[in-house]
Design a protein around this motif. Sequence first.
Motif, PDB file in Angstrom:
ATOM      1  N   MET A  26      14.671  40.469  33.738  1.00  0.00           N
ATOM      2  CA  MET A  26      13.652  41.455  34.111  1.00  0.00           C
ATOM      3  C   MET A  26      13.833  41.909  35.548  1.00  0.00           C
ATOM      4  N   LEU A  27      14.308  41.004  36.396  1.00  0.00           N
ATOM      5  CA  LEU A  27      14.573  41.409  37.776  1.00  0.00           C
ATOM      6  C   LEU A  27      15.648  42.497  37.818  1.00  0.00           C
ATOM      7  N   VAL A  28      16.689  42.331  37.012  1.00  0.00           N
ATOM      8  CA  VAL A  28      17.728  43.370  36.959  1.00  0.00           C
ATOM      9  C   VAL A  28      17.097  44.691  36.523  1.00  0.00           C
TER      10      VAL A  28
ATOM     11  N   SER B 257      24.599  35.424  42.417  1.00  0.00           N
ATOM     12  CA  SER B 257      25.251  34.422  41.563  1.00  0.00           C
ATOM     13  C   SER B 257      24.459  34.194  40.283  1.00  0.00           C
ATOM     14  N   ALA B 258      23.145  34.082  40.421  1.00  0.00           N
ATOM     15  CA  ALA B 258      22.323  33.816  39.243  1.00  0.00           C
ATOM     16  C   ALA B 258      22.335  35.027  38.311  1.00  0.00           C
ATOM     17  N   LEU B 259      22.264  36.232  38.886  1.00  0.00           N
ATOM     18  CA  LEU B 259      22.286  37.427  38.049  1.00  0.00           C
ATOM     19  C   LEU B 259      23.651  37.572  37.374  1.00  0.00           C
ATOM     20  N   PHE B 260      24.703  37.182  38.093  1.00  0.00           N
ATOM     21  CA  PHE B 260      26.038  37.186  37.479  1.00  0.00           C
ATOM     22  C   PHE B 260      26.066  36.231  36.282  1.00  0.00           C
ATOM     23  N   ALA B 261      25.555  35.012  36.490  1.00  0.00           N
ATOM     24  CA  ALA B 261      25.599  34.000  35.428  1.00  0.00           C
ATOM     25  C   ALA B 261      24.864  34.495  34.181  1.00  0.00           C
ATOM     26  N   VAL B 262      23.688  35.063  34.391  1.00  0.00           N
ATOM     27  CA  VAL B 262      22.891  35.520  33.257  1.00  0.00           C
ATOM     28  C   VAL B 262      23.561  36.705  32.560  1.00  0.00           C
ATOM     29  N   SER B 263      24.162  37.588  33.355  1.00  0.00           N
ATOM     30  CA  SER B 263      24.768  38.773  32.760  1.00  0.00           C
ATOM     31  C   SER B 263      26.106  38.436  32.105  1.00  0.00           C
ATOM     32  N   HIS B 264      26.804  37.446  32.631  1.00  0.00           N
ATOM     33  CA  HIS B 264      28.129  37.126  32.106  1.00  0.00           C
ATOM     34  C   HIS B 264      28.045  36.366  30.796  1.00  0.00           C
TER      35      HIS B 264
ATOM     36  N   VAL C  81      14.283  45.783  49.024  1.00  0.00           N
ATOM     37  CA  VAL C  81      13.995  44.934  47.858  1.00  0.00           C
ATOM     38  C   VAL C  81      15.225  44.858  46.941  1.00  0.00           C
ATOM     39  N   ILE C  82      15.825  46.030  46.684  1.00  0.00           N
ATOM     40  CA  ILE C  82      16.972  46.083  45.771  1.00  0.00           C
ATOM     41  C   ILE C  82      18.128  45.239  46.313  1.00  0.00           C
ATOM     42  N   LEU C  83      18.428  45.422  47.602  1.00  0.00           N
ATOM     43  CA  LEU C  83      19.546  44.676  48.187  1.00  0.00           C
ATOM     44  C   LEU C  83      19.214  43.188  48.269  1.00  0.00           C
ATOM     45  N   GLY C  84      17.958  42.876  48.605  1.00  0.00           N
ATOM     46  CA  GLY C  84      17.558  41.471  48.701  1.00  0.00           C
ATOM     47  C   GLY C  84      17.740  40.754  47.372  1.00  0.00           C
ATOM     48  N   VAL C  85      17.259  41.378  46.293  1.00  0.00           N
ATOM     49  CA  VAL C  85      17.380  40.745  44.972  1.00  0.00           C
ATOM     50  C   VAL C  85      18.834  40.797  44.499  1.00  0.00           C
ATOM     51  N   GLY C  86      19.439  41.986  44.589  1.00  0.00           N
ATOM     52  CA  GLY C  86      20.783  42.183  44.030  1.00  0.00           C
ATOM     53  C   GLY C  86      21.833  41.327  44.718  1.00  0.00           C
ATOM     54  N   LEU C  87      21.726  41.174  46.031  1.00  0.00           N
ATOM     55  CA  LEU C  87      22.718  40.373  46.749  1.00  0.00           C
ATOM     56  C   LEU C  87      22.284  38.918  46.867  1.00  0.00           C
ATOM     57  N   GLY C  88      20.984  38.706  47.156  1.00  0.00           N
ATOM     58  CA  GLY C  88      20.495  37.334  47.335  1.00  0.00           C
ATOM     59  C   GLY C  88      20.638  36.503  46.069  1.00  0.00           C
ATOM     60  N   LEU C  89      20.357  37.111  44.918  1.00  0.00           N
ATOM     61  CA  LEU C  89      20.431  36.371  43.662  1.00  0.00           C
ATOM     62  C   LEU C  89      21.703  36.727  42.884  1.00  0.00           C
TER      63      LEU C  89
ATOM     64  N   LEU D 168      24.520  46.267  35.510  1.00  0.00           N
ATOM     65  CA  LEU D 168      24.254  46.984  34.256  1.00  0.00           C
ATOM     66  C   LEU D 168      25.524  47.089  33.413  1.00  0.00           C
ATOM     67  N   VAL D 169      26.649  47.416  34.063  1.00  0.00           N
ATOM     68  CA  VAL D 169      27.904  47.512  33.310  1.00  0.00           C
ATOM     69  C   VAL D 169      28.254  46.146  32.735  1.00  0.00           C
ATOM     70  N   GLN D 170      28.057  45.101  33.536  1.00  0.00           N
ATOM     71  CA  GLN D 170      28.393  43.772  33.061  1.00  0.00           C
ATOM     72  C   GLN D 170      27.523  43.380  31.870  1.00  0.00           C
TER      73      GLN D 170
END
Lengths: 306, 277
Positions: free
Chosen positions: A187-189, A163-170, A153-161, A34-36
Amino acid sequence: MSPVVEMLTSPLMQRALVAAVLVGACAPIVGTFLVQRRMALMGDGIGHVALTGVALGWLVGSWAGVVPNDALAVPGAVVAAVVGSLVMELVRERGRTSGDLALALMFYGGIAGGVLLIKVAGGTNANLISYLFGSIATVSASDVWLTVALAAVILGVGLGLRSALFAVSHDEEFARASGLPVRVLSMLVAVIAALTVTIAMRVVGLLLVSALMIVPVAVSQLYARSFARTMLGASVVGVSVSLVGLVITYWWDIPPGATIVVLAILVYGAAAALRPVLRHPAPVHDPHPEVVDDVLLADEPELARD
Amino acid sequence: MSALAGGPTTGAARTADLDGAAVPTIAAEDVSVVIGGQPILSHVSVTVAPGEVLALLGANGSGKSTLVRALLGVMPATSGTVRLFGAPLGPTVPWDRVGYVPQRLPAASGVPATALEVVTSGLLHGRRLRPPRGARARALAALESVSLADHAHRRVQEMSGGQQQRVLIARALVSDPDLLVLDEPTTGIDVPTQATFVDTVARLHDAGTSVVVILHEIGAFAPLIDRAVVLRHGRVVHDGPPPAARADHAGAHHVHEHAHPDPEPPPTGPTLNVEVP
Ligand SMILES: Nc1ncnc2c1ncn2[C@@H]1O[C@H](COP(=O)(O)OP(=O)(O)OP(=O)(O)O)[C@@H](O)[C@H]1O
Ligand SMILES: [Mg+2]
């Protein structure tokens, strides 16, 4: 029995500890994204909307005659938080100027809606207080199971994805040009932020949820150089303050949610004050890289050019 | 480097033998983009053949970045069609074959990220949401190719503008793309690094990579460029051999005007300012 063993064997305290550790670990992980994404206040927005969900769950419960009458409060909060977070994400995607206003409407609408609906449902504002400020003492066994499931669920999505969530947020533009499913990932975030708010509701309360998501990240980014370490450090801070806060409130009769948040802020204050001392000492070498100049200075030989 | 000298001829030859037979790398037809009622691009058609190096030229605000965004699906076109490697924009495009260097990094958020992390994100694409095996080694090699290996673990937020630009170049190169889209890649970059970068692009070009590059100063890219498209007010006003630079802009005292805050590169070659009949 020693007092510490007594604390650890109390079923109530055990449930509270499990909930606090999971929330302390999850909230900063989601908070880092969220901060990113420059959406640090999204957790607050979701928290306000979730209050309407709590009251709505209460209302539906009282119509259907469920016992106890707040059995549907948490499911109501989950639904309202997820819907609210998706609306916020859509507003963000559309553009920023009108987004501010839309978010403000959700903030106030969420609180006002909650207060009105709880009245209609035959409850009182006092019923809402435990959701607003947390009530870890009332965590039931089924609450703990729900927390464990949602945390997975939160840890699975937040940690598993991660890199992809980083890319989209960055860099959203680059992510689109790489064909990443930007919208789905955004939307996953939003959804894991909503789930975090609902599991943290019991521990720190809806009004303070966002603090547990954001303050540990603020602490961690003072020291960390990488995104991965910021996330890890924030999670460690989150778990530590949640545990310490909970233990303190076992011995003294003070509200756990507020204690945890005050602790987090104290940690931030200390981390910020000590940063000049603790962070890697300034490099002794010249920070300017050793590269060939673009320009040729008059008193230098020509060979400096090549 | 020998690749530099051999570049233009091999490129032209490749384009010639594949003419007609091969699927174009980019085929954009009649693309228009309207933002807030303003026509930003009007009926632009561009084709890039495999292995071709296309320069996209035009004044500030002429729509170059917007065209590139529309070609890559970053910004939806209001009308018209775009195909990349024969596939319409969308999940069927082989996104792992596309590398993009945007004009600048988005404004930094508070969360730190190292150069290595940013470059590694270049290995993700439509069908790959987690970095592949060996991602770290590939990202380090890409950073090496822009001479930033020593800075792999530094925060990008704390780097100079030119160093950040080099990180963006490394992020595009890391996936070893067959189509490289560069939006003013050498803006703000010192002359030696520009030369290294042009060498790298020349090597990729020799290996058959198609390149679309937005430039204000053709400079060091000149020997590589097969074709140029010039935009003016959102329309194509020239599509053919690279036009000659305007002589009165070649002087050292000519003032460069940039609408954005990026630092100016030092004047290295003739400034390109095209006269279209
Ligand atoms: N998101 C946007 N909203 C509104 N107007 C936009 C947007 N993006 C671009 N424009 C407008 O479209 C026009 C073309 O912009 P574009 O960035 O494509 O120019 P450019 O040719 O890349 O310029 P430069 O050389 O300065 O990079 C400009 O007038 C710009 O103001
Ligand atoms: Mg541009």
